[in-house]
Motif scaffolding. Structure first.
Motif, mmCIF file in Angstrom:
data_model
loop_
_atom_site.group_PDB
_atom_site.id
_atom_site.type_symbol
_atom_site.label_atom_id
_atom_site.label_comp_id
_atom_site.label_asym_id
_atom_site.label_seq_id
_atom_site.Cartn_x
_atom_site.Cartn_y
_atom_site.Cartn_z
ATOM 1 N N THR A 48 -6.056 8.485 -0.468
ATOM 2 C CA THR A 48 -6.704 9.687 -1.016
ATOM 3 C C THR A 48 -5.975 10.947 -0.548
ATOM 4 O O THR A 48 -6.579 11.858 0.028
ATOM 5 C CB THR A 48 -8.193 9.743 -0.603
ATOM 6 O OG1 THR A 48 -8.268 9.779 0.837
ATOM 7 C CG2 THR A 48 -8.953 8.546 -1.122
ATOM 8 N N ARG A 68 0.854 -1.186 0.000
ATOM 9 C CA ARG A 68 0.000 0.000 0.000
ATOM 10 C C ARG A 68 0.890 1.236 0.000
ATOM 11 O O ARG A 68 1.603 1.495 0.959
ATOM 12 C CB ARG A 68 -0.938 0.000 1.206
ATOM 13 C CG ARG A 68 -2.025 1.079 1.099
ATOM 14 C CD ARG A 68 -3.010 1.018 2.247
ATOM 15 N NE ARG A 68 -3.781 -0.214 2.222
ATOM 16 C CZ ARG A 68 -3.786 -1.095 3.215
ATOM 17 N NH1 ARG A 68 -3.053 -0.893 4.287
ATOM 18 N NH2 ARG A 68 -4.513 -2.178 3.135
ATOM 19 N N SER A 69 0.828 1.986 -1.099
ATOM 20 C CA SER A 69 1.697 3.144 -1.263
ATOM 21 C C SER A 69 0.883 4.431 -1.281
ATOM 22 O O SER A 69 -0.342 4.417 -1.100
ATOM 23 C CB SER A 69 2.485 3.018 -2.574
ATOM 24 O OG SER A 69 1.600 3.081 -3.680
ATOM 25 N N VAL A 70 1.553 5.536 -1.525
ATOM 26 C CA VAL A 70 0.899 6.851 -1.585
ATOM 27 C C VAL A 70 -0.222 6.851 -2.618
ATOM 28 O O VAL A 70 -1.283 7.450 -2.398
ATOM 29 C CB VAL A 70 1.946 7.944 -1.929
ATOM 30 C CG1 VAL A 70 1.268 9.276 -2.186
ATOM 31 C CG2 VAL A 70 2.963 8.068 -0.798
ATOM 32 N N ALA A 71 -0.005 6.176 -3.737
ATOM 33 C CA ALA A 71 -0.993 6.150 -4.817
ATOM 34 C C ALA A 71 -2.292 5.455 -4.406
ATOM 35 O O ALA A 71 -3.342 5.675 -5.023
ATOM 36 C CB ALA A 71 -0.414 5.457 -6.047
ATOM 37 N N ASP A 72 -2.248 4.634 -3.363
ATOM 38 C CA ASP A 72 -3.433 3.888 -2.924
ATOM 39 C C ASP A 72 -4.285 4.672 -1.924
ATOM 40 O O ASP A 72 -5.374 4.221 -1.555
ATOM 41 C CB ASP A 72 -3.013 2.559 -2.287
ATOM 42 C CG ASP A 72 -2.272 1.668 -3.271
ATOM 43 O OD1 ASP A 72 -2.784 1.486 -4.389
ATOM 44 O OD2 ASP A 72 -1.180 1.176 -2.926
ATOM 45 N N GLU A 75 -4.166 13.157 -2.584
ATOM 46 C CA GLU A 75 -4.362 14.287 -3.498
ATOM 47 C C GLU A 75 -5.672 15.037 -3.212
ATOM 48 O O GLU A 75 -5.686 16.266 -3.158
ATOM 49 C CB GLU A 75 -4.318 13.810 -4.954
ATOM 50 C CG GLU A 75 -2.915 13.497 -5.452
ATOM 51 C CD GLU A 75 -1.981 14.699 -5.378
ATOM 52 O OE1 GLU A 75 -2.434 15.827 -5.649
ATOM 53 O OE2 GLU A 75 -0.809 14.505 -5.028
#
Length: 202
Positions: free
Chosen positions: A127, A121-125, A129
C-alpha cells in the motif's frame, strides 16, 4: 497419520485447528477434545463469532488497521493522536504490539508486507500509493519505518525512504533493542519502547 481413531468430523476439526499459528497436531487434538465438553450454546456462540468475522471485522480505509465494518479504526478516530507522525508497519498485528508498549501516540500505516522477490511480492502488492497520498497532504512531519530488520525489511525501508524523502521533514527507524533479523511482532513492550525512543534517521 492420525494418532487416534476419531469420527471423521473430529479429524476435520483437528486438521482445521492445526492450521492456526503455533498449533501442532497434539495441541489441535487437545483443543478439539476440550470443545467436545463445551455446552451446545457455547459452541454455537463461538461458531457464530467465527462465521461473522469476515463481515464484521474489516480494514481501516485510512491506515489499514483492523476496524469494525464500515468504520475507521480506533487509532485514526482518536483526536488525541499526533497527526504529524506516521509509523509504517508491515502487518496490522504489529500495531497491537507497539500500542501495548504505550510509547507511541502518532498514526500508523499498514504496508501489507515487504518487498520480497523470492515471494513474488513487489511494489504493486504493497500500500505504497495510499501512503504517498497521506504524506502529500502535508500534515506529516516524521515518517517512522518500523519494518523488520532483516534483508527484505531493510530493502523495503530504503526504497520507501527514497520515495518519501521530499514529502516529510524526517524519516526515522526504530533503533536499539530490536535484534537483527527479529520480527517486531514478537518483541516485548520494553523492547519496543526502547527502540522507538532511540529511533535514528534513515
Amino acid at each position: 497419520m492420525p494418532m487416534a481413531d476419531y469420527p471423521e468430523i473430529m479429524d476435520e476439526l483437528i486438521a482445521g485447528l492445526k492450521t492456526l499459528p503455533g498449533i501442532g497436531r497434539r495441541s489441535a487434538e487437545r483443543l478439539a477434545l476440550a470443545m467436545l465438553k463445551w455446552p451446545s450454546d457455547k459452541l454455537a456462540h463461538i461458531g457464530s463469532l467465527i462465521q461473522k468475522l469476515p463481515e464484521s471485522v474489516t480494514f481501516c480505509p485510512v491506515c489499514g488497521n483492523l476496524a469494525a465494518e464500515g468504520a475507521i479504526c480506533a487509532v485514526c478516530a482518536d483526536a488525541g493522536r499526533r497527526t504529524s507522525q506516521i509509523c509504517v508497519v508491515e502487518d496490522f498485528s504489529q500495531i497491537i504490539t507497539i500500542e501495548n508498549s504505550g510509547s507511541y501516540r502518532g498514526l500508523y500505516h499498514v504496508l501489507g508486507g515487504r518487498l520480497s522477490p523470492l515471494e513474488n511480492r513487489s511494489v504493486a502488492d504493497l500500500t505504497i500509493e495510499p501512503l504517498l497520498r497521506r504524506l502529500e497532504a502535508g500534515a506529516v512531519k516524521e515518517l517512522i519505518l518500523a519494518l523488520s530488520p532483516d534483508v527484505e525489511g531493510r530493502a523495503t525501508a530504503i526504497y520507501l525512504a527514497g520515495l518519501c524523502e521530499k514529502l516529510v521533514e524526517q524519516i526515522t527507524r526504530p533503533a536499539q533493542g530490536l535484534p537483527a533479523g527479529a520480527d517486531i511482532t514478537y518483541a516485548d513492550s520494553a523492547t519496543i519502547s526502547a527502540a522507538l525512543a532511540g529511533r535514528v534517521k534513515l
